[in-house]
Design a protein around this motif. Structure first.
Motif, mmCIF file in Angstrom:
data_model
loop_
_atom_site.group_PDB
_atom_site.id
_atom_site.type_symbol
_atom_site.label_atom_id
_atom_site.label_comp_id
_atom_site.label_asym_id
_atom_site.label_seq_id
_atom_site.Cartn_x
_atom_site.Cartn_y
_atom_site.Cartn_z
ATOM 1 N N LEU A 44 -26.752 22.198 -40.914
ATOM 2 C CA LEU A 44 -27.545 21.802 -39.750
ATOM 3 C C LEU A 44 -27.616 22.908 -38.704
ATOM 4 O O LEU A 44 -28.612 23.033 -37.993
ATOM 5 N N ARG A 45 -26.580 23.741 -38.629
ATOM 6 C CA ARG A 45 -26.600 24.859 -37.681
ATOM 7 C C ARG A 45 -27.609 25.934 -38.080
ATOM 8 O O ARG A 45 -28.155 26.618 -37.224
ATOM 9 N N ARG A 46 -27.834 26.085 -39.376
ATOM 10 C CA ARG A 46 -28.770 27.127 -39.829
ATOM 11 C C ARG A 46 -30.144 26.559 -40.199
ATOM 12 O O ARG A 46 -31.026 27.305 -40.620
ATOM 13 N N LEU A 47 -30.337 25.265 -40.025
ATOM 14 C CA LEU A 47 -31.595 24.621 -40.377
ATOM 15 C C LEU A 47 -32.728 25.177 -39.521
ATOM 16 O O LEU A 47 -32.624 25.234 -38.296
ATOM 17 N N PRO A 48 -33.830 25.597 -40.148
ATOM 18 C CA PRO A 48 -34.956 26.102 -39.364
ATOM 19 C C PRO A 48 -35.635 24.978 -38.589
ATOM 20 O O PRO A 48 -35.448 23.798 -38.885
ATOM 21 N N GLU A 49 -36.433 25.372 -37.614
ATOM 22 C CA GLU A 49 -37.128 24.392 -36.780
ATOM 23 C C GLU A 49 -38.028 23.479 -37.614
ATOM 24 O O GLU A 49 -38.129 22.283 -37.351
ATOM 25 N N VAL A 50 -38.638 24.065 -38.635
ATOM 26 C CA VAL A 50 -39.484 23.276 -39.537
ATOM 27 C C VAL A 50 -38.872 23.357 -40.941
ATOM 28 O O VAL A 50 -39.039 24.360 -41.640
ATOM 29 N N PRO A 51 -38.152 22.302 -41.340
ATOM 30 C CA PRO A 51 -37.530 22.328 -42.665
ATOM 31 C C PRO A 51 -38.575 22.308 -43.782
ATOM 32 O O PRO A 51 -39.620 21.670 -43.659
ATOM 33 N N ASP A 52 -38.277 23.029 -44.867
ATOM 34 C CA ASP A 52 -39.169 23.004 -46.024
ATOM 35 C C ASP A 52 -38.577 22.064 -47.084
ATOM 36 O O ASP A 52 -37.486 21.516 -46.888
ATOM 37 N N PRO A 53 -39.270 21.846 -48.182
ATOM 38 C CA PRO A 53 -38.766 20.927 -49.206
ATOM 39 C C PRO A 53 -37.378 21.298 -49.750
ATOM 40 O O PRO A 53 -36.578 20.414 -50.051
ATOM 41 N N ALA A 54 -37.096 22.572 -49.839
ATOM 42 C CA ALA A 54 -35.774 22.993 -50.306
ATOM 43 C C ALA A 54 -34.687 22.568 -49.316
ATOM 44 O O ALA A 54 -33.587 22.172 -49.722
ATOM 45 N N ASP A 55 -34.990 22.656 -48.023
ATOM 46 C CA ASP A 55 -34.040 22.210 -46.999
ATOM 47 C C ASP A 55 -33.786 20.711 -47.126
ATOM 48 O O ASP A 55 -32.641 20.257 -47.030
ATOM 49 N N LEU A 56 -34.855 19.945 -47.330
ATOM 50 C CA LEU A 56 -34.706 18.501 -47.474
ATOM 51 C C LEU A 56 -33.864 18.149 -48.700
ATOM 52 O O LEU A 56 -33.009 17.256 -48.648
ATOM 53 N N ALA A 57 -34.088 18.865 -49.800
ATOM 54 C CA ALA A 57 -33.309 18.622 -51.014
ATOM 55 C C ALA A 57 -31.842 18.975 -50.794
ATOM 56 O O ALA A 57 -30.945 18.229 -51.221
ATOM 57 N N GLU A 58 -31.589 20.090 -50.129
ATOM 58 C CA GLU A 58 -30.207 20.492 -49.854
ATOM 59 C C GLU A 58 -29.520 19.465 -48.962
ATOM 60 O O GLU A 58 -28.370 19.088 -49.201
ATOM 61 N N TYR A 59 -30.241 18.984 -47.948
ATOM 62 C CA TYR A 59 -29.666 17.989 -47.049
ATOM 63 C C TYR A 59 -29.349 16.694 -47.803
ATOM 64 O O TYR A 59 -28.289 16.101 -47.607
ATOM 65 N N ALA A 60 -30.249 16.285 -48.674
ATOM 66 C CA ALA A 60 -29.994 15.081 -49.478
ATOM 67 C C ALA A 60 -28.744 15.257 -50.336
ATOM 68 O O ALA A 60 -27.924 14.341 -50.444
ATOM 69 N N ASN A 61 -28.578 16.428 -50.932
ATOM 70 C CA ASN A 61 -27.385 16.695 -51.737
ATOM 71 C C ASN A 61 -26.118 16.677 -50.893
ATOM 72 O O ASN A 61 -25.087 16.143 -51.315
ATOM 73 N N LEU A 62 -26.199 17.268 -49.707
ATOM 74 C CA LEU A 62 -25.040 17.281 -48.818
ATOM 75 C C LEU A 62 -24.660 15.863 -48.383
ATOM 76 O O LEU A 62 -23.475 15.510 -48.348
ATOM 77 N N LEU A 63 -25.651 15.043 -48.071
ATOM 78 C CA LEU A 63 -25.364 13.654 -47.680
ATOM 79 C C LEU A 63 -24.760 12.867 -48.831
ATOM 80 O O LEU A 63 -23.832 12.076 -48.630
#
Length: 78
Positions: free
Chosen positions: A32-51
């Motif tokens: 979350l600290r390195r998350l860009p202002e506009v998340p892309d699909p890869a960010d969403l997938a990574e976040y889902a995996n982390l959760l």
């Protein structure tokens, strides 16, 4: 014959489960600290995996707590 490495007791298993859960939460925080202002699909997938990892390690921690005799009926207000 005596075991050179005796099985871990329930308290040690609980400590290990708590440490794994802490690590999972810290990984989510770092993401979350390195998350860009506009998340892309890869960010969403990574976040889902982390959760998913957080939820699994929390469930493992709770199971270990129950096994160690720290079962709590409910934390929710009635």
């Amino acid at each position: 014959m005596t075991d050179l490495y005796p099985a871990a007791d329930d308290r040690e298993l609980l400590r290990q489960a708590a440490a794994a859960h802490t690590a999972a939460v810290r990984e989510s925080e770092a993401f979350l600290r390195r998350l860009p202002e506009v998340p892309d699909p890869a960010d969403l997938a990574e976040y889902a995996n982390l959760l998913t990892r957080e939820e699994q390690t929390r469930a493992d921690r709770q199971a270990a707590a129950d096994a160690a005799g720290l079962a709590i009926a409910s934390l929710e207000a009635e």
